[in-house]
Design a protein around this motif. Sequence first.
Motif, PDB file in Angstrom:
ATOM      1  N   SER A 267      23.668  16.051   4.338  1.00 36.64           N
ATOM      2  CA  SER A 267      22.739  16.250   3.229  1.00 36.64           C
ATOM      3  C   SER A 267      21.294  16.043   3.652  1.00 36.64           C
ATOM      4  O   SER A 267      20.367  16.444   2.936  1.00 36.64           O
ATOM      5  N   ALA A 268      21.091  15.399   4.798  1.00 35.20           N
ATOM      6  CA  ALA A 268      19.727  15.101   5.240  1.00 35.20           C
ATOM      7  C   ALA A 268      18.920  16.376   5.447  1.00 35.20           C
ATOM      8  O   ALA A 268      17.713  16.419   5.144  1.00 35.20           O
ATOM      9  N   ARG A 269      19.547  17.416   5.960  1.00 39.06           N
ATOM     10  CA  ARG A 269      18.823  18.662   6.199  1.00 39.06           C
ATOM     11  C   ARG A 269      18.282  19.230   4.882  1.00 39.06           C
ATOM     12  O   ARG A 269      17.112  19.630   4.797  1.00 39.06           O
ATOM     13  N   ARG A 270      19.137  19.260   3.863  1.00 38.51           N
ATOM     14  CA  ARG A 270      18.691  19.789   2.573  1.00 38.51           C
ATOM     15  C   ARG A 270      17.624  18.891   1.964  1.00 38.51           C
ATOM     16  O   ARG A 270      16.658  19.371   1.360  1.00 38.51           O
ATOM     17  N   ALA A 271      17.782  17.567   2.122  1.00 36.94           N
ATOM     18  CA  ALA A 271      16.810  16.645   1.558  1.00 36.94           C
ATOM     19  C   ALA A 271      15.446  16.803   2.223  1.00 36.94           C
ATOM     20  O   ALA A 271      14.405  16.789   1.547  1.00 36.94           O
ATOM     21  N   CYS A 272      15.431  16.964   3.530  1.00 36.96           N
ATOM     22  CA  CYS A 272      14.154  17.145   4.235  1.00 36.96           C
ATOM     23  C   CYS A 272      13.444  18.406   3.754  1.00 36.96           C
ATOM     24  O   CYS A 272      12.209  18.439   3.666  1.00 36.96           O
ATOM     25  N   ALA A 273      14.220  19.434   3.440  1.00 34.41           N
ATOM     26  CA  ALA A 273      13.615  20.673   2.948  1.00 34.41           C
ATOM     27  C   ALA A 273      13.149  20.540   1.505  1.00 34.41           C
ATOM     28  O   ALA A 273      12.185  21.201   1.095  1.00 34.41           O
ATOM     29  N   ALA A 274      13.814  19.689   0.730  1.00 36.91           N
ATOM     30  CA  ALA A 274      13.491  19.580  -0.697  1.00 36.91           C
ATOM     31  C   ALA A 274      12.244  18.745  -0.950  1.00 36.91           C
ATOM     32  O   ALA A 274      11.397  19.125  -1.759  1.00 36.91           O
ATOM     33  N   PHE A 275      12.119  17.614  -0.270  1.00 37.42           N
ATOM     34  CA  PHE A 275      10.985  16.719  -0.518  1.00 37.42           C
ATOM     35  C   PHE A 275       9.775  17.211   0.270  1.00 37.42           C
ATOM     36  O   PHE A 275       9.837  17.397   1.484  1.00 37.42           O
ATOM     37  N   GLU A 276       8.670  17.376  -0.428  1.00 39.35           N
ATOM     38  CA  GLU A 276       7.496  18.023   0.157  1.00 39.35           C
ATOM     39  C   GLU A 276       6.934  17.264   1.348  1.00 39.35           C
ATOM     40  O   GLU A 276       6.537  17.857   2.354  1.00 39.35           O
ATOM     41  N   ASP A 277       6.890  15.934   1.261  1.00 36.41           N
ATOM     42  CA  ASP A 277       6.286  15.105   2.305  1.00 36.41           C
ATOM     43  C   ASP A 277       7.318  14.075   2.747  1.00 36.41           C
ATOM     44  O   ASP A 277       7.304  12.927   2.308  1.00 36.41           O
ATOM     45  N   SER A 278       8.246  14.494   3.605  1.00 40.40           N
ATOM     46  CA  SER A 278       9.383  13.639   3.937  1.00 40.40           C
ATOM     47  C   SER A 278       9.419  13.263   5.409  1.00 40.40           C
ATOM     48  O   SER A 278       8.939  14.006   6.277  1.00 40.40           O
ATOM     49  N   ARG A 279      10.005  12.120   5.662  1.00 37.18           N
ATOM     50  CA  ARG A 279      10.304  11.640   7.001  1.00 37.18           C
ATOM     51  C   ARG A 279      11.765  11.222   7.011  1.00 37.18           C
ATOM     52  O   ARG A 279      12.263  10.718   6.011  1.00 37.18           O
ATOM     53  N   LEU A 280      12.428  11.381   8.136  1.00 37.65           N
ATOM     54  CA  LEU A 280      13.872  11.157   8.209  1.00 37.65           C
ATOM     55  C   LEU A 280      14.191  10.076   9.232  1.00 37.65           C
ATOM     56  O   LEU A 280      13.673  10.089  10.353  1.00 37.65           O
ATOM     57  N   LEU A 281      15.060   9.143   8.833  1.00 36.57           N
ATOM     58  CA  LEU A 281      15.625   8.143   9.741  1.00 36.57           C
ATOM     59  C   LEU A 281      17.135   8.271   9.681  1.00 36.57           C
ATOM     60  O   LEU A 281      17.734   8.083   8.619  1.00 36.57           O
ATOM     61  N   VAL A 282      17.752   8.590  10.807  1.00 41.22           N
ATOM     62  CA  VAL A 282      19.209   8.670  10.910  1.00 41.22           C
ATOM     63  C   VAL A 282      19.674   7.523  11.791  1.00 41.22           C
ATOM     64  O   VAL A 282      19.214   7.372  12.932  1.00 41.22           O
ATOM     65  N   LEU A 283      20.589   6.719  11.268  1.00 42.33           N
ATOM     66  CA  LEU A 283      21.104   5.560  11.997  1.00 42.33           C
ATOM     67  C   LEU A 283      22.545   5.833  12.403  1.00 42.33           C
ATOM     68  O   LEU A 283      23.438   5.891  11.550  1.00 42.33           O
ATOM     69  N   PRO A 284      22.799   6.000  13.703  1.00 44.37           N
ATOM     70  CA  PRO A 284      24.135   6.413  14.161  1.00 44.37           C
ATOM     71  C   PRO A 284      25.249   5.445  13.786  1.00 44.37           C
ATOM     72  O   PRO A 284      26.387   5.865  13.559  1.00 44.37           O
ATOM     73  N   ASP A 285      24.968   4.136  13.712  1.00 40.73           N
ATOM     74  CA  ASP A 285      26.021   3.149  13.476  1.00 40.73           C
ATOM     75  C   ASP A 285      26.056   2.634  12.045  1.00 40.73           C
ATOM     76  O   ASP A 285      26.798   1.706  11.745  1.00 40.73           O
ATOM     77  N   SER A 286      25.271   3.248  11.173  1.00 41.60           N
ATOM     78  CA  SER A 286      25.162   2.720   9.815  1.00 41.60           C
ATOM     79  C   SER A 286      26.069   3.462   8.847  1.00 41.60           C
ATOM     80  O   SER A 286      26.390   4.635   9.032  1.00 41.60           O
ATOM     81  N   GLY A 287      26.448   2.744   7.791  1.00 40.40           N
ATOM     82  CA  GLY A 287      27.234   3.334   6.725  1.00 40.40           C
ATOM     83  C   GLY A 287      26.358   3.636   5.515  1.00 40.40           C
ATOM     84  O   GLY A 287      25.256   4.144   5.645  1.00 40.40           O
ATOM     85  N   HIS A 288      26.854   3.256   4.341  1.00 43.82           N
ATOM     86  CA  HIS A 288      26.224   3.647   3.072  1.00 43.82           C
ATOM     87  C   HIS A 288      25.078   2.733   2.654  1.00 43.82           C
ATOM     88  O   HIS A 288      24.290   3.099   1.794  1.00 43.82           O
ATOM     89  N   VAL A 289      24.990   1.551   3.246  1.00 45.47           N
ATOM     90  CA  VAL A 289      23.981   0.565   2.825  1.00 45.47           C
ATOM     91  C   VAL A 289      23.157   0.149   4.038  1.00 45.47           C
ATOM     92  O   VAL A 289      23.180  -1.006   4.464  1.00 45.47           O
ATOM     93  N   ALA A 290      22.390   1.078   4.557  1.00 48.72           N
ATOM     94  CA  ALA A 290      21.624   0.820   5.780  1.00 48.72           C
ATOM     95  C   ALA A 290      20.665  -0.346   5.621  1.00 48.72           C
ATOM     96  O   ALA A 290      20.381  -1.062   6.580  1.00 48.72           O
ATOM     97  N   MET A 291      20.151  -0.571   4.419  1.00 50.09           N
ATOM     98  CA  MET A 291      19.196  -1.669   4.219  1.00 50.09           C
ATOM     99  C   MET A 291      19.863  -3.022   4.387  1.00 50.09           C
ATOM    100  O   MET A 291      19.192  -4.033   4.665  1.00 50.09           O
ATOM    101  N   MET A 292      21.197  -3.079   4.255  1.00 50.76           N
ATOM    102  CA  MET A 292      21.939  -4.306   4.480  1.00 50.76           C
ATOM    103  C   MET A 292      22.459  -4.383   5.909  1.00 50.76           C
ATOM    104  O   MET A 292      22.508  -5.461   6.502  1.00 50.76           O
TER     105      MET A 292
END
Length: 309
Positions: A267-292
């Motif tokens: 979904s990140a690809r679609r989200a990057c295209a949708a939000f006008e001023d976006s930056r992307l962080l992909v965490l290879p070892d993270s699940g659903h709660v990256a902030m935790m």
Amino acid sequence: MSSAEQQIRPEAGRPAPFRTVEVPGAVLAVHRSEAAGSPVDGRAPALFVHGLGGSAANWTGLMARLDGLVDGEAVDLPGFGRSAPPADGNLTVNGHVRAVIGYLEAAGRGPVHLFGNSLGGAVSVRLAALRPDLVRSLTLISPALPELPPQRYAWPTGLLAVPGVPALLRRLPANGRTPEEAAEGLLRLVYGDPGALPPATRAEAVAEYRRRIEVPYAMQALVGSARGIVTAYTERGDQALWRQARQVKVPTLLVYGLRDKLVSYRSARRACAAFEDSRLLVLPDSGHVAMMEHPDEVARAVRELLARA
């Protein structure tokens, strides 16, 4: 202190006090980070919104890491954490948006740096689209935006929205699962590497699970909000979440985990295209709660976002 706002002291084992704030249709519990103390001039206000079945406690680690940068508060959505269900029973995404807007207006804290995870991400997107005057920047961690087909592990959430299924689940035996086993199942669902969790994190998860199952409206809040997500996924026109994402103009940080079982990193690809001023962080070892799971990495990306904003 006004009758609409009440300070609650910390309970044993809980790191910080919270206060209750009356908003249209609900009374919300609002938490500050332990180090925050009273608001400090010069720090921009920030608000953190949790996901389905979560609470403000999901943000404790990230809030602590950003304390010198923002004046952060985390809200328990109606029916979750320490917040009672809304008076009218409206647990849709719109209902949660109404509650968060009500708090920002009552507290006079907008515009804020807005953070959302999962359901809280959908709430934050809609809020930013409808009330851009209340948002300075947007950080979305595994936001619950419509995707087809949904992740396999997300199907049970959808089933909660089917009439009759919640009542059936309540009649089923617990299969002998202890709170420890049930909490472990939840940790495996939302964490990319649950085996790496320290014992203290597991103990906190068990304690929160025990508390939650004793709350009489817990299932009502979970089911109502799950139905709200399903409904939001099917909305069209001006209420479509992806259309609203395209209306967001503020700097936006998108965080996805490659091990997320509930929201696909695709979904990140679609989200990057949708939000006008976006930056992307992909965490290879993270699940659903990256902030935790990876608060240091997320905090670093947030600092970069806010420096550019």
